[in-house]
Design a protein around this motif. Structure first.
Motif, short mmCIF file in Angstrom:
data_model
loop_
_atom_site.label_atom_id
_atom_site.label_comp_id
_atom_site.label_asym_id
_atom_site.label_seq_id
_atom_site.Cartn_x
_atom_site.Cartn_y
_atom_site.Cartn_z
N VAL A 31 0.85 -1.18 0.00
CA VAL A 31 0.00 0.00 0.00
C VAL A 31 0.89 1.24 0.00
O VAL A 31 1.83 1.33 0.80
N VAL A 33 -3.65 4.74 -1.50
CA VAL A 33 -4.69 5.27 -0.63
C VAL A 33 -4.35 6.71 -0.22
O VAL A 33 -3.20 7.14 -0.33
N SER A 34 -5.35 7.41 0.27
CA SER A 34 -5.15 8.78 0.74
C SER A 34 -5.59 8.95 2.19
O SER A 34 -5.77 10.06 2.67
N LEU A 62 -8.79 -0.27 5.32
CA LEU A 62 -8.63 0.54 4.12
C LEU A 62 -9.64 0.12 3.05
O LEU A 62 -9.71 -1.07 2.70
N GLN A 63 -10.40 1.07 2.57
CA GLN A 63 -11.37 0.81 1.50
C GLN A 63 -10.75 1.23 0.17
O GLN A 63 -10.42 2.40 -0.01
N VAL A 64 -10.54 0.28 -0.71
CA VAL A 64 -10.00 0.59 -2.04
C VAL A 64 -10.92 0.00 -3.09
O VAL A 64 -11.59 -1.02 -2.87
N ASP A 78 0.93 5.74 -0.35
CA ASP A 78 0.16 6.98 -0.35
C ASP A 78 0.54 7.79 -1.58
O ASP A 78 1.38 7.37 -2.39
#
Length: 197
Positions: free
Chosen positions: A40, A126-127, A91-93, A42
Motif C-alpha cells: 500500500v 490510498v489517501s 482501508l477501503q480501495v 500513499d
C-alpha cells in the motif's frame, strides 16, 4: 456454526487441486497453496509496512509488506486483496494493480513451520491512514519507498522472507512505485487468472 476458512491448494504448474482448512495447512509439510501480497502506498510514494500480530502462526511479530492473505475458493485474487485490506487495515480501495503475477516462494521458520505459496503481488494507493485490526496487525508505519527498499536490500531492516524476495523484483520495476507498470493478468498462474476458477 462458523464456516472454516479454506485455502486453495495448487500444483507446481499453478492449477487448483483442492482445498484445505487454513488453520491446519501451515506446518512442517505445508502444501503449495494460493496467496497474495499487497504493498500500500500513499500519494507521496510512501509504503505502509506492517508488523504481524504476535499470535500469528507464521512469522509472528515480524515486519512485512502492507497486507498478505489467501483467496477463498472461487474468489478472484484481486477481490481477496480488497477484502483483506479492509479487514486487516481498515482501508477501503476500489482497485488494486497486479505487479508480480508469478511470484512464489518457500520459507521455513526456526521451529520448522513452512510457508509455501504461489503469491501474486499487488499495489494499492490510498489517501487515508490505516486502522489496523489488532487480531492481524500489531502496528504499522509509513516509510519512504526508497529508504525502505534500501534498508531491506542492505539487510539493515529485518523483514519477512517473502518481502525480502519481493523487494528486489519491485525495485527492478523502477524508482517510483506509483509509476510501476501494471502486469497482464494473463501472466498469472492458471488458478489465479480471472474466470479460471
Amino acid at each position: 456454526m462458523i464456516n472454516e476458512e479454506l485455502v486453495v491448494l495448487v500444483d507446481r504448474e499453478g492449477n487448483a487441486i483442492g482445498t484445505a482448512p487454513k488453520a491446519q495447512v501451515h506446518g512442517p509439510e505445508t502444501p503449495l497453496h494460493l496467496a497474495f501480497s499487497c504493498y500500500v502506498f500513499d500519494e507521496h510514494g510512501r509504503v505502509l509496512v506492517s508488523r504481524r500480530a504476535l499470535h500469528k502462526i507464521t512469522w509472528p511479530g515480524v515486519w512485512t509488506n502492507s497486507c498478505c492473505g489467501h483467496p477463498l475458493p472461487g474468489e478472484p485474487v484481486h477481490a481477496a486483496v480488497i477484502r483483506r485490506l479492509a479487514f486487516e487495515l481498515g482501508l477501503q480501495v476500489e482497485r488494486v494493480d497486479l505487479l508480480l503475477p508469478d511470484f512464489s516462494y518457500r520459507a521455513v521458520m526456526e521451529n520448522g513451520t513452512v510457508e509455501h505459496e504461489i503469491c501474486p503481488v499487488y499495489r494499492a494507493v490510498v489517501s487515508v491512514d490505516a486502522r489496523p485490526n489488532p487480531d492481524e496487525v500489531a502496528e504499522v508505519k509509513w516509510l519512504p519507498w526508497g529508504s525502505f527498499a534500501e534498508g531491506v536490500l542492505s539487510g539493515a531492516m529485518p523483514i519477512s522472507p517473502w518481502a525480502r524476495e519481493q523487494i528486489p523484483l519491485l525495485v527492478a520495476l523502477g524508482p517510483d512505485p506509483l509509476a510501476w507498470p501494471v502486469a497482464d493478468e494473463d501472466r498469472l498462474p492458471p488458478v489465479a487468472r480471472p474466470l479460471a476458477r
